[in-house]
Write a protein that holds these residues in place. Structure first.
Motif, PDB file in Angstrom:
ATOM      1  N   GLU A  67       0.830  -1.205   0.000  1.00 42.91           N
ATOM      2  CA  GLU A  67       0.000   0.000   0.000  1.00 42.91           C
ATOM      3  C   GLU A  67       0.864   1.254   0.000  1.00 42.91           C
ATOM      4  O   GLU A  67       0.577   2.222  -0.724  1.00 42.91           O
ATOM      5  CB  GLU A  67      -0.929  -0.017   1.213  1.00 42.91           C
ATOM      6  N   ALA A  70       2.466   1.672  -3.450  1.00 42.77           N
ATOM      7  CA  ALA A  70       1.485   2.161  -4.429  1.00 42.77           C
ATOM      8  C   ALA A  70       1.271   3.661  -4.265  1.00 42.77           C
ATOM      9  O   ALA A  70       1.195   4.402  -5.263  1.00 42.77           O
ATOM     10  CB  ALA A  70       0.171   1.402  -4.270  1.00 42.77           C
ATOM     11  N   THR A  78      -2.644   0.693  -7.567  1.00 43.76           N
ATOM     12  CA  THR A  78      -3.202   0.221  -6.304  1.00 43.76           C
ATOM     13  C   THR A  78      -2.284  -0.820  -5.676  1.00 43.76           C
ATOM     14  O   THR A  78      -1.390  -1.373  -6.347  1.00 43.76           O
ATOM     15  CB  THR A  78      -4.585  -0.403  -6.506  1.00 43.76           C
ATOM     16  N   ASP A  80      -2.925  -3.825  -4.950  1.00 45.88           N
ATOM     17  CA  ASP A  80      -3.063  -5.115  -5.628  1.00 45.88           C
ATOM     18  C   ASP A  80      -2.230  -5.199  -6.900  1.00 45.88           C
ATOM     19  O   ASP A  80      -2.019  -6.292  -7.437  1.00 45.88           O
ATOM     20  CB  ASP A  80      -4.534  -5.376  -5.966  1.00 45.88           C
ATOM     21  N   GLN A  81      -1.771  -4.053  -7.390  1.00 44.19           N
ATOM     22  CA  GLN A  81      -0.930  -4.010  -8.584  1.00 44.19           C
ATOM     23  C   GLN A  81       0.553  -3.947  -8.259  1.00 44.19           C
ATOM     24  O   GLN A  81       1.379  -3.832  -9.175  1.00 44.19           O
ATOM     25  CB  GLN A  81      -1.293  -2.797  -9.446  1.00 44.19           C
ATOM     26  N   SER A 209      -1.740   1.735 -17.114  1.00 49.88           N
ATOM     27  CA  SER A 209      -3.183   1.494 -17.040  1.00 49.88           C
ATOM     28  C   SER A 209      -3.753   1.013 -18.375  1.00 49.88           C
ATOM     29  O   SER A 209      -4.760   0.288 -18.396  1.00 49.88           O
ATOM     30  CB  SER A 209      -3.910   2.769 -16.589  1.00 49.88           C
ATOM     31  N   THR A 238      -3.145  -6.761 -11.925  1.00 49.14           N
ATOM     32  CA  THR A 238      -3.372  -7.682 -10.804  1.00 49.14           C
ATOM     33  C   THR A 238      -3.158  -9.126 -11.229  1.00 49.14           C
ATOM     34  O   THR A 238      -2.734  -9.961 -10.415  1.00 49.14           O
ATOM     35  CB  THR A 238      -4.795  -7.501 -10.241  1.00 49.14           C
TER      36      THR A 238
END
Length: 361
Positions: A67, A70, A78, A80-81, A209, A238
């Motif tokens: 976190e 990110a 995020t 999760d990425q 993205s 992800t």
């Protein structure tokens, strides 16, 4: 008895630059500025707190760290990425474990980071190397043709490139990502030196993205002055991150490493405060080397590749004899110097003038 060593490992020497006790060490692209006492104190408190629970395994997902990473990266990334491991070396190895392997191929373009073929070797992945242009830029047409011919599952491209310092323009990254996607592969842009980019040089994160097969890797070793902590990370889709979670070893990132990295991220503004100084010192070094008549690659990193020497080892040894250690790497005839403090760079200049017998420091 003769050990049943894999045939491809016989006679191979371990990777590693010389670790010598010299007055001026400018060979492994370290940040020359040690963390401040405030950072040291925060790290010490964080490690002490982590020590209280060392009888328990660490958070195997490193959620708090991901976190924080990110948030540092921005660009809409995020947690999760994001994935983190013990240095970007382990990140790269996990990528080859997940997407390489027997019957598959990885591609890069020389001159490039010398560990890439070792990642391929260690994961039994085929290795194909294309070539960069004379100025170390990447010819898109050539690169795309190599990808189409060999159909790699992984393409590894450092930007800025190691050992040359050359950054990739966004349209080159986009073209390679598209070509790699056509053959079912992932494109890894290794931004280990990304924070040192010159003004106006964008990060591949800007394309993330819209590019599902793109991976952007980073490290805290360089700009964060955290080489001793061994923390690398990446940003990707992800789906790619989930694939790495399959191959990672259980509890691969210790509680202590996570605590140290989180403390460093709390001080990111301070730790990155020296980046501008190192950029300016790099540009002065490049200008000075060129003024002495040396060829120098354009650099967006914290080092400069320069030459060309008929006997580069003699120059390297001459510098070492004068207490200055740089790196004998890259194409024949070239040497690489990490950017140090102004005092260290002054010592490098004086030693190089003394060794080559030309120019003024």
């Amino acid at each position: 008895m003769e050990l049943p060593l894999r045939e491809e490992l016989r006679g191979i020497q371990p990777y590693g630059a010389p670790q010598l006790d010299v007055p001026v060490a400018l060979n492994v692209n370290e940040n020359p500025y040690a963390p401040s006492e405030d950072v040291v104190a925060d790290v010490a408190r964080s490690v002490a707190e982590a020590t209280r629970s060392l009888n328990r395994y660490p958070d195997r997902e490193a959620r708090a760290l991901r976190e924080a990473l990110a948030a540092y990266l921005g660009h809409g990334v995020t947690a999760d990425q994001v994935w983190a491991a013990n240095g970007s070396n382990e990140v790269m190895l996990q990528l080859l474990q997940a997407f390489g392997g027997p019957g598959r191929t990885a591609v890069s373009f020389a001159p490039t980071y010398s560990m890439y073929p070792e990642y391929a070797r260690d994961t039994a992945t085929g290795w194909v190397v294309g070539h960069r242009a004379e100025d170390f830029s990447l010819d898109v047409e050539h690169a795309v043709s190599v990808v189409k011919e060999h159909r790699p599952t992984v393409v590894l491209l450092p930007s800025p490139n190691n050992p040359t310092g050359t950054a990739l323009p966004p349209d080159t990254v986009g073209s390679l990502a598209a070509a790699t996607a056509e053959v079912g592969g992932v494109l890894v842009i290794d931004e280990a030196y990304g924070e040192f980019r010159r003004a106006g040089t964008p990060s591949a994160l800007e394309l993330l993205s819209a590019t599902p097969n793109l991976v952007v890797s980073r490290t805290m070793s360089k700009a964060f002055a955290l080489a001793g902590a061994r923390l690398g990370y990446l940003a990707a889709s992800t789906e790619i991150v989930d694939a790495l979670r399959v191959v990672r070893l259980p509890y691969h990132l210790s509680s202590v490493t996570q605590a140290v990295a989180l403390a460093a991220l709390r001080h990111s503004a301070e730790l990155l405060g020296r980046v501008d100084d190192l950029r300016a010192e790099r540009d002065r070094t490049v200008d000075w080397l060129r003024a002495q008549g040396h060829d120098v690659a354009d650099s967006d990193a914290n080092f400069a590749l320069f030459g060309r020497f008929d006997d580069r080892h003699a120059v390297w040894q001459g510098l070492l004899d004068r207490g200055v250690l740089i790196r004998e790497t890259g194409p024949d005839g070239w040497l690489r110097v990490s950017i140090g403090t102004p005092e260290e760079m002054a010592a490098f200049r004086a030693a190089l003038v003394d060794v080559t017998g030309k120019g003024t420091p």
